[in-house]
Write a protein that holds these residues in place. Structure first.
Motif, PDB file in Angstrom:
ATOM      1  N   GLY A 148      37.323  60.340  43.918  1.00 53.38           N
ATOM      2  CA  GLY A 148      36.905  60.049  45.222  1.00 53.38           C
ATOM      3  C   GLY A 148      38.250  58.556  46.088  1.00 53.38           C
ATOM      4  N   SER A 149      37.089  57.554  46.696  1.00 52.14           N
ATOM      5  CA  SER A 149      37.454  57.242  47.544  1.00 52.14           C
ATOM      6  C   SER A 149      38.696  55.412  46.799  1.00 52.14           C
ATOM      7  CB  SER A 149      36.912  56.216  49.249  1.00 52.14           C
ATOM      8  OG  SER A 149      37.612  55.652  49.180  1.00 52.14           O
ATOM      9  N   VAL A 150      39.672  54.805  46.929  1.00 54.24           N
ATOM     10  CA  VAL A 150      39.870  54.180  46.002  1.00 54.24           C
ATOM     11  C   VAL A 150      39.977  52.793  47.354  1.00 54.24           C
ATOM     12  CG1 VAL A 150      41.289  53.208  44.527  1.00 54.24           C
ATOM     13  CG2 VAL A 150      41.293  55.214  44.226  1.00 54.24           C
ATOM     14  N   HIS A 151      39.340  51.602  47.381  1.00 54.16           N
ATOM     15  CA  HIS A 151      38.498  50.719  48.332  1.00 54.16           C
ATOM     16  C   HIS A 151      39.813  49.244  47.492  1.00 54.16           C
ATOM     17  CE1 HIS A 151      35.604  51.308  51.355  1.00 54.16           C
ATOM     18  NE2 HIS A 151      36.266  53.444  50.465  1.00 54.16           N
ATOM     19  N   HIS A 152      40.208  48.439  48.631  1.00 55.94           N
ATOM     20  CA  HIS A 152      41.449  47.613  48.554  1.00 55.94           C
ATOM     21  C   HIS A 152      40.459  46.561  48.177  1.00 55.94           C
ATOM     22  CE1 HIS A 152      41.088  46.239  52.762  1.00 55.94           C
ATOM     23  NE2 HIS A 152      41.416  47.950  52.807  1.00 55.94           N
ATOM     24  N   GLU A 153      39.968  45.646  47.686  1.00 60.10           N
ATOM     25  CA  GLU A 153      39.320  44.247  47.920  1.00 60.10           C
ATOM     26  C   GLU A 153      40.367  42.589  47.263  1.00 60.10           C
ATOM     27  OE1 GLU A 153      36.010  44.228  45.348  1.00 60.10           O
ATOM     28  OE2 GLU A 153      35.148  46.002  46.499  1.00 60.10           O
ATOM     29  N   ALA A 154      40.432  42.051  48.770  1.00 57.21           N
ATOM     30  CA  ALA A 154      41.689  40.810  48.626  1.00 57.21           C
ATOM     31  C   ALA A 154      40.832  40.533  47.990  1.00 57.21           C
ATOM     32  CB  ALA A 154      42.091  40.781  50.051  1.00 57.21           C
ATOM     33  N   GLU A 155      41.787  38.885  47.285  1.00 57.58           N
ATOM     34  CA  GLU A 155      40.948  38.351  46.649  1.00 57.58           C
ATOM     35  C   GLU A 155      41.942  36.573  45.875  1.00 57.58           C
ATOM     36  OE1 GLU A 155      37.983  38.873  43.452  1.00 57.58           O
ATOM     37  OE2 GLU A 155      37.325  41.343  44.503  1.00 57.58           O
ATOM     38  N   LEU A 156      41.019  35.970  46.033  1.00 60.42           N
ATOM     39  CA  LEU A 156      41.866  34.551  45.775  1.00 60.42           C
ATOM     40  C   LEU A 156      41.500  34.703  43.944  1.00 60.42           C
ATOM     41  CD1 LEU A 156      42.976  31.238  45.022  1.00 60.42           C
ATOM     42  CD2 LEU A 156      41.081  30.849  45.478  1.00 60.42           C
ATOM     43  N   VAL A 157      42.777  34.272  43.330  1.00 65.93           N
ATOM     44  CA  VAL A 157      42.713  34.874  41.812  1.00 65.93           C
ATOM     45  C   VAL A 157      42.687  33.173  41.124  1.00 65.93           C
ATOM     46  CG1 VAL A 157      43.701  35.814  39.676  1.00 65.93           C
ATOM     47  CG2 VAL A 157      42.940  36.915  42.271  1.00 65.93           C
ATOM     48  N   VAL A 158      42.095  32.843  40.322  1.00 62.25           N
ATOM     49  CA  VAL A 158      42.452  31.350  39.259  1.00 62.25           C
ATOM     50  C   VAL A 158      42.474  31.868  38.226  1.00 62.25           C
ATOM     51  CG1 VAL A 158      41.455  29.296  38.846  1.00 62.25           C
ATOM     52  CG2 VAL A 158      40.940  30.702  40.971  1.00 62.25           C
ATOM     53  N   MET A 159      44.177  30.814  37.333  1.00 64.95           N
ATOM     54  CA  MET A 159      44.629  31.239  36.113  1.00 64.95           C
ATOM     55  C   MET A 159      43.511  29.643  35.655  1.00 64.95           C
ATOM     56  SD  MET A 159      47.483  31.338  34.098  1.00 64.95           S
ATOM     57  CE  MET A 159      47.797  33.497  33.905  1.00 64.95           C
ATOM     58  N   LEU A 160      43.473  30.009  34.092  1.00 63.71           N
ATOM     59  CA  LEU A 160      42.280  29.009  33.770  1.00 63.71           C
ATOM     60  C   LEU A 160      43.057  28.167  32.866  1.00 63.71           C
ATOM     61  CD1 LEU A 160      39.230  29.683  34.161  1.00 63.71           C
ATOM     62  CD2 LEU A 160      40.163  28.993  35.504  1.00 63.71           C
TER      63      LEU A 160
END
Length: 205
Positions: free
Chosen positions: A52-64
């Motif tokens: 099925g469909s593969v969607h992109h989801e753009a996000e800020l990512v934080v490393m701890l």
């Protein structure tokens, strides 16, 4: 710092909740991905076939940098080490089926290469609730976001996660996506950009 665990926050932007036909509530949606999901910037992303469909989801990512358990919200940002942008790739048709059954999302969210990840920028006190970012596919703008629109700010996410997990160095948090998610196909070129964090690109195969 090597990626340890990948925590992901779902439904953190009101317009994205609306575009998927979901109802907002007061709960913070959390799921996880294995470290094998990471694809560094500049590398190919091999999309799943026949699922099925593969969607992109753009996000800020934080490393701890760590932090342990039960971190107070007012001290949460002291544990942030670095920032970047990433993609939370999602098998959308499968996710919709899982949601109807009330089942976990991992089969739709945690497949290999489901977490393309940009290069890290050290955290030096930047305002994490005032970062703009975008996602282009083949040069066309798909998503534009600003972290001021988050329902759960970064400090609150860290506090919530630390109630269930002792946060360790290398843990990273995908912080949710704004509206504009859409499908990807082999041959697509995906670019994430932020004036504060840089530009990162992947080619889909």
């Amino acid at each position: 710092m090597k990626v340890n665990r990948i925590f992901c926050i779902g439904r953190n932007y009101a317009e994205h909740i609306k575009e998927l036909g979901n109802s907002p509530d007061d709960a913070c949606v959390v799921f996880m991905k294995p470290a094998s999901c990471v694809v560094p910037a500049g590398q190919r992303v091999v999309l799943p076939r026949g699922r099925g469909s593969v969607h992109h989801e753009a996000e800020l990512v934080v490393m701890l940098a760590g932090g342990g358990s039960d971190i107070p919200m007012e001290r949460a940002l002291q544990n942030v080490a670095a920032l970047t942008l990433g993609l939370d790739l999602t098998l959308r048709d499968l996710q919709n089926e899982l949601k109807k059954k009330g089942a976990p999302w991992e089969l739709a969210k945690s497949f290999d290469q489901a977490a393309p990840l940009g290069n890290w920028t050290p955290y030096k006190g930047q305002d994490l609730q005032a970062l703009e970012f975008s996602c282009d596919v083949n040069g066309a703008r798909r998503q534009t976001g600003n972290t001021r629109d988050m329902l759960f700010p970064v400090a609150r996410m860290i506090q919530i996660l630390s109630r269930s997990w002792a946060l360790a160095p290398g843990d990273i948090v995908y912080t949710g996506t704004p509206a504009g998610v859409g499908p990807l196909v082999p041959g697509d070129r995906v670019s994430l950009a932020s004036a504060a964090l840089g530009t990162f690109e992947w080619t889909c195969a």
